[in-house]
Every structure is written in structure tokens, then in C-alpha cells.
Design a protein around this motif. Sequence first.
Motif, PDB file in Angstrom:
ATOM      1  N   PRO A  16       0.807  -1.248   0.073  1.00 29.59           N
ATOM      2  CA  PRO A  16      -0.035   0.052   0.057  1.00 29.59           C
ATOM      3  C   PRO A  16       0.954   1.324   0.001  1.00 29.59           C
ATOM      4  CG  PRO A  16       0.060  -0.859   2.221  1.00 29.59           C
ATOM      5  CD  PRO A  16       0.779  -1.837   1.287  1.00 29.59           C
ATOM      6  N   LEU A  17       0.434   2.414  -0.578  1.00 29.15           N
ATOM      7  CA  LEU A  17       0.992   3.529  -0.623  1.00 29.15           C
ATOM      8  C   LEU A  17       0.094   4.688   0.189  1.00 29.15           C
ATOM      9  CD1 LEU A  17       3.656   5.132  -1.967  1.00 29.15           C
ATOM     10  CD2 LEU A  17       1.984   6.249  -3.440  1.00 29.15           C
ATOM     11  N   THR A  18       0.798   4.798   1.483  1.00 26.81           N
ATOM     12  CA  THR A  18       0.247   5.743   2.455  1.00 26.81           C
ATOM     13  C   THR A  18       0.689   7.084   2.855  1.00 26.81           C
ATOM     14  OG1 THR A  18       0.905   4.524   4.478  1.00 26.81           O
ATOM     15  CG2 THR A  18      -0.586   3.505   3.306  1.00 26.81           C
ATOM     16  N   LEU A  19       0.039   7.628   3.575  1.00 27.38           N
ATOM     17  CA  LEU A  19       0.901   8.787   4.219  1.00 27.38           C
ATOM     18  C   LEU A  19       0.937   8.418   5.835  1.00 27.38           C
ATOM     19  CD1 LEU A  19       0.095  12.145   2.232  1.00 27.38           C
ATOM     20  CD2 LEU A  19       2.044  10.810   2.064  1.00 27.38           C
ATOM     21  N   VAL A  20       1.919   8.696   6.426  1.00 32.32           N
ATOM     22  CA  VAL A  20       1.957   8.336   7.877  1.00 32.32           C
ATOM     23  C   VAL A  20       2.207   9.850   8.530  1.00 32.32           C
ATOM     24  CG1 VAL A  20       3.171   7.350   9.721  1.00 32.32           C
ATOM     25  CG2 VAL A  20       2.454   5.911   7.885  1.00 32.32           C
ATOM     26  N   ALA A  21       1.444  10.166   9.248  1.00 35.43           N
ATOM     27  CA  ALA A  21       1.597  11.465  10.015  1.00 35.43           C
ATOM     28  C   ALA A  21       1.944  11.401  11.550  1.00 35.43           C
ATOM     29  CB  ALA A  21       0.256  12.289   9.959  1.00 35.43           C
ATOM     30  N   VAL A  22       2.975  12.266  12.113  1.00 37.12           N
ATOM     31  CA  VAL A  22       3.112  12.042  13.525  1.00 37.12           C
ATOM     32  C   VAL A  22       3.459  13.385  13.950  1.00 37.12           C
ATOM     33  CG1 VAL A  22       5.131  11.363  14.751  1.00 37.12           C
ATOM     34  CG2 VAL A  22       4.878  10.280  12.726  1.00 37.12           C
ATOM     35  N   ALA A  23       2.938  13.562  15.314  1.00 35.46           N
ATOM     36  CA  ALA A  23       2.803  14.840  15.856  1.00 35.46           C
ATOM     37  C   ALA A  23       4.354  15.379  16.438  1.00 35.46           C
ATOM     38  CB  ALA A  23       1.978  15.000  17.275  1.00 35.46           C
ATOM     39  N   ASN A  24       4.693  16.736  16.664  1.00 39.74           N
ATOM     40  CA  ASN A  24       5.740  17.050  17.331  1.00 39.74           C
ATOM     41  C   ASN A  24       5.364  18.093  18.441  1.00 39.74           C
ATOM     42  OD1 ASN A  24       5.808  19.439  16.420  1.00 39.74           O
ATOM     43  ND2 ASN A  24       7.605  19.347  15.457  1.00 39.74           N
ATOM     44  N   LYS A  25       6.537  18.309  19.366  1.00 43.97           N
ATOM     45  CA  LYS A  25       6.248  19.255  20.473  1.00 43.97           C
ATOM     46  C   LYS A  25       5.816  20.464  20.201  1.00 43.97           C
ATOM     47  CE  LYS A  25       9.482  16.723  23.398  1.00 43.97           C
ATOM     48  NZ  LYS A  25      11.059  16.695  22.684  1.00 43.97           N
ATOM     49  N   GLY A  26       6.654  20.916  18.887  1.00 44.85           N
ATOM     50  CA  GLY A  26       6.550  22.533  18.577  1.00 44.85           C
ATOM     51  C   GLY A  26       5.138  22.742  17.609  1.00 44.85           C
ATOM     52  N   ASN A  27       4.311  21.849  17.546  1.00 46.13           N
ATOM     53  CA  ASN A  27       3.046  21.832  16.560  1.00 46.13           C
ATOM     54  C   ASN A  27       3.334  21.796  15.362  1.00 46.13           C
ATOM     55  OD1 ASN A  27       0.641  21.733  17.849  1.00 46.13           O
ATOM     56  ND2 ASN A  27       0.470  23.934  18.393  1.00 46.13           N
ATOM     57  N   VAL A  28       4.506  21.806  14.385  1.00 45.95           N
ATOM     58  CA  VAL A  28       4.470  21.466  13.136  1.00 45.95           C
ATOM     59  C   VAL A  28       4.669  19.711  12.991  1.00 45.95           C
ATOM     60  CG1 VAL A  28       5.742  21.852  11.011  1.00 45.95           C
ATOM     61  CG2 VAL A  28       5.534  23.812  12.973  1.00 45.95           C
ATOM     62  N   PRO A  29       3.477  19.074  12.799  1.00 43.23           N
ATOM     63  CA  PRO A  29       3.616  17.829  12.683  1.00 43.23           C
ATOM     64  C   PRO A  29       4.300  17.324  11.451  1.00 43.23           C
ATOM     65  CG  PRO A  29       1.486  18.559  11.989  1.00 43.23           C
ATOM     66  CD  PRO A  29       2.136  19.689  12.447  1.00 43.23           C
ATOM     67  N   ASP A  30       4.663  16.069  11.327  1.00 41.43           N
ATOM     68  CA  ASP A  30       5.547  15.632  10.143  1.00 41.43           C
ATOM     69  C   ASP A  30       4.687  14.435   9.507  1.00 41.43           C
ATOM     70  OD1 ASP A  30       7.570  15.525   8.330  1.00 41.43           O
ATOM     71  OD2 ASP A  30       8.732  13.704   9.552  1.00 41.43           O
ATOM     72  N   VAL A  31       4.705  14.544   8.183  1.00 36.41           N
ATOM     73  CA  VAL A  31       4.180  13.326   7.308  1.00 36.41           C
ATOM     74  C   VAL A  31       5.076  12.668   6.332  1.00 36.41           C
ATOM     75  CG1 VAL A  31       3.069  15.330   5.757  1.00 36.41           C
ATOM     76  CG2 VAL A  31       2.123  13.141   5.914  1.00 36.41           C
ATOM     77  N   PHE A  32       5.030  11.558   5.959  1.00 35.55           N
ATOM     78  CA  PHE A  32       6.034  11.191   5.115  1.00 35.55           C
ATOM     79  C   PHE A  32       5.344   9.838   4.393  1.00 35.55           C
ATOM     80  CE2 PHE A  32       7.288   6.867   7.143  1.00 35.55           C
ATOM     81  CZ  PHE A  32       6.677   7.013   8.401  1.00 35.55           C
ATOM     82  N   THR A  33       5.675   9.571   3.368  1.00 32.95           N
ATOM     83  CA  THR A  33       5.115   8.586   2.410  1.00 32.95           C
ATOM     84  C   THR A  33       5.790   6.914   3.008  1.00 32.95           C
ATOM     85  OG1 THR A  33       5.589   9.980   0.816  1.00 32.95           O
ATOM     86  CG2 THR A  33       5.178   7.652   0.081  1.00 32.95           C
ATOM     87  N   GLU A  79       2.138  14.258  -4.708  1.00 31.39           N
ATOM     88  CA  GLU A  79       2.585  14.827  -3.478  1.00 31.39           C
ATOM     89  C   GLU A  79       3.021  13.601  -2.704  1.00 31.39           C
ATOM     90  OE1 GLU A  79      -0.331  15.312  -4.999  1.00 31.39           O
ATOM     91  OE2 GLU A  79      -1.152  17.164  -4.747  1.00 31.39           O
ATOM     92  N   MET A  80       2.618  12.238  -2.782  1.00 32.58           N
ATOM     93  CA  MET A  80       3.229  11.078  -2.247  1.00 32.58           C
ATOM     94  C   MET A  80       4.470  10.895  -2.355  1.00 32.58           C
ATOM     95  SD  MET A  80      -0.070   8.545  -1.323  1.00 32.58           S
ATOM     96  CE  MET A  80      -1.039   8.459  -2.827  1.00 32.58           C
ATOM     97  N   ASP A  81       4.615  11.286  -3.542  1.00 32.80           N
ATOM     98  CA  ASP A  81       6.055  10.844  -4.042  1.00 32.80           C
ATOM     99  C   ASP A  81       7.274  11.898  -3.632  1.00 32.80           C
ATOM    100  OD1 ASP A  81       8.349   9.792  -5.899  1.00 32.80           O
ATOM    101  OD2 ASP A  81       8.078  11.289  -7.295  1.00 32.80           O
ATOM    102  N   ARG A  82       6.518  13.021  -3.675  1.00 34.47           N
ATOM    103  CA  ARG A  82       7.405  14.313  -2.952  1.00 34.47           C
ATOM    104  C   ARG A  82       7.895  13.970  -1.592  1.00 34.47           C
ATOM    105  NH1 ARG A  82       4.843  19.080  -4.845  1.00 34.47           N
ATOM    106  NH2 ARG A  82       4.853  17.954  -6.622  1.00 34.47           N
ATOM    107  N   LEU A  83       6.588  13.518  -0.778  1.00 37.30           N
ATOM    108  CA  LEU A  83       6.727  13.535   0.722  1.00 37.30           C
ATOM    109  C   LEU A  83       7.576  12.249   1.041  1.00 37.30           C
ATOM    110  CD1 LEU A  83       3.096  14.443   1.786  1.00 37.30           C
ATOM    111  CD2 LEU A  83       5.089  15.714   2.171  1.00 37.30           C
ATOM    112  N   GLY A  84       8.054  11.433   0.036  1.00 30.03           N
ATOM    113  CA  GLY A  84       8.856  10.160   0.215  1.00 30.03           C
ATOM    114  C   GLY A  84      10.231  10.644   0.045  1.00 30.03           C
ATOM    115  N   SER A  85      10.595  11.910  -0.375  1.00 26.36           N
ATOM    116  CA  SER A  85      12.099  12.376  -0.384  1.00 26.36           C
ATOM    117  C   SER A  85      12.477  13.453   0.298  1.00 26.36           C
ATOM    118  CB  SER A  85      12.500  12.319  -1.755  1.00 26.36           C
ATOM    119  OG  SER A  85      11.870  13.098  -2.400  1.00 26.36           O
ATOM    120  N   THR A  86      11.463  13.993   1.032  1.00 28.81           N
ATOM    121  CA  THR A  86      12.085  15.383   1.737  1.00 28.81           C
ATOM    122  C   THR A  86      11.732  15.130   3.235  1.00 28.81           C
ATOM    123  OG1 THR A  86       9.637  16.236   1.565  1.00 28.81           O
ATOM    124  CG2 THR A  86      11.310  16.994   0.040  1.00 28.81           C
TER     125      THR A  86
END
Length: 184
Positions: A16-33, A79-86
Motif C-alpha cells: 500500500p502507498l500511504t501517508l503516515v503522520a506524526v505529531a511533534n512538540k512544536g506543533n508542526v507535525p510531520d508526514v511521510f510516504t 504529493e506522495m512521491d514528493r513526501l517520500g524524499s524530503t
Amino acid sequence: MVKKLVSGIIGLMPLPLTLVAVANKGNVPDVFTASWVGVLCTDPLYIGVGIGAGSYSHELIEDNGEFTVNVMQEGFVREMDRLGSTSGRDFDKFEQARLTPHPAKEVKAPTVLEAAISIECKVQDVVRLGSHDFYIGRALATHVDESVLDGDKINVEELRPVSYAADSYWSIGRKLGQVGSGLE
Ligand SMILES: Cc1cc2nc3c(=O)[nH]c(=O)nc-3n(C[C@H](O)[C@H](O)[C@H](O)COP(=O)(O)O)c2cc1C
């Protein structure tokens, strides 16, 4: 059939190709492929995800033990492709991909508002493996966009999810049969 012994090839496909998102303390969450994702148990529902040891999301999930898995429709493949390399160390990746972090119900990690399906997970266990650590997440809530629902089932043709196989992105093909129909 002549089978060749190979190494360096992921023979399990499609994934499956998904986006996984994670929270951070500083309120700017991260998301990656993420494609190293799978269902581990259905009752209760557990989802596993392998996360690269050097990635920013790995650092964040170690800190807060929560994540969401988001299934995007094929219109979001760029978008998913991009989020998999930054990396979220360098950018606000939600902003970069013009996606919207949305408050989850049960966890601090955001869901992706534009996702057709979002699954909120709390890490119950971590298996340290090597290049990736494997996070076993108990699913606490699943959100499905009404437009991809047919009663209590997902309409896959409406959903148009993306798969990953052999370094490429694929759409789902022809339906071969219904589970339990014998396919006669
Ligand atoms: C198709 C595809 C699938 C990927 N699957 C995973 C995965 O399952 N786990 C993972 O840790 N990284 C995976 N990656 C790589 C991450 O998305 C990438 O390392 C990302 O830059 C990490 O971002 P972060 O540093 O903000 O966490 C994948 C990349 C692509 C292009």
C-alpha cells in the motif's frame, strides 16, 4: 519456470502507498510516504509500520508513540512521491505538499484532511530491526470519507488507492472475484 536467487529485491508486492503522520512538540507535525505498512491483527485492529531509523518522523514517534495512517486517492500521487524524499527536519511537509493536518480524535498525531481513509494508532510495541524499526500500532479510530463507502464496505473503484511495486506507483486493476465466491 526457472527461479533465480536474488538479493536486494523486495519480492512482496504490491504494497500500500500511504501517508503516515506524526505529531511533534512544536506543533508542526510531520508526514511521510510509507509503504512498509500492513494489517497485523483484525480484532483488535493492529497496524504495523516500518520507519527508517534516521528519519525525522522516527525521532518524533520515539518521543510520542502515536501515528496516523492515511490512504490517499490516486490524484495525490505527486504529493506522495514528493513526501517520500524530503524531510520534516528541513520543511513543514504538510505545507510543502499543500495538505492539511487535521486534529485526530484519539491521538495527538494529526490525520491528513484530504485522505479518504485515516487510521489513528497508538504504538504498543517496537521491534528494532536494522535500517527500520517496526512500530506496532493499536488502531483506536478509523475515519472513512462517505464518498468511498458502499454501506459498511469500501468501494475500491471510488477510492482509487495507489500501490507501490518495483520502484513504481500503480493503480488497482481488474476485480477478479469476491471473497468466498469460489471464483467459479
Ligand atoms: C514509495 C515510497 C515508500 C516509502 N515507504 C517508507 C516506509 O514505509 N517507511 C519509511 O520509514 N520510509 C519510507 N519511505 C521514505 C520516507 O518517506 C522518506 O525517508 C521521508 O523523507 C522521511 O521523511 P521524514 O524525515 O520527514 O520522516 C518511502 C518513500 C517512498 C518514495
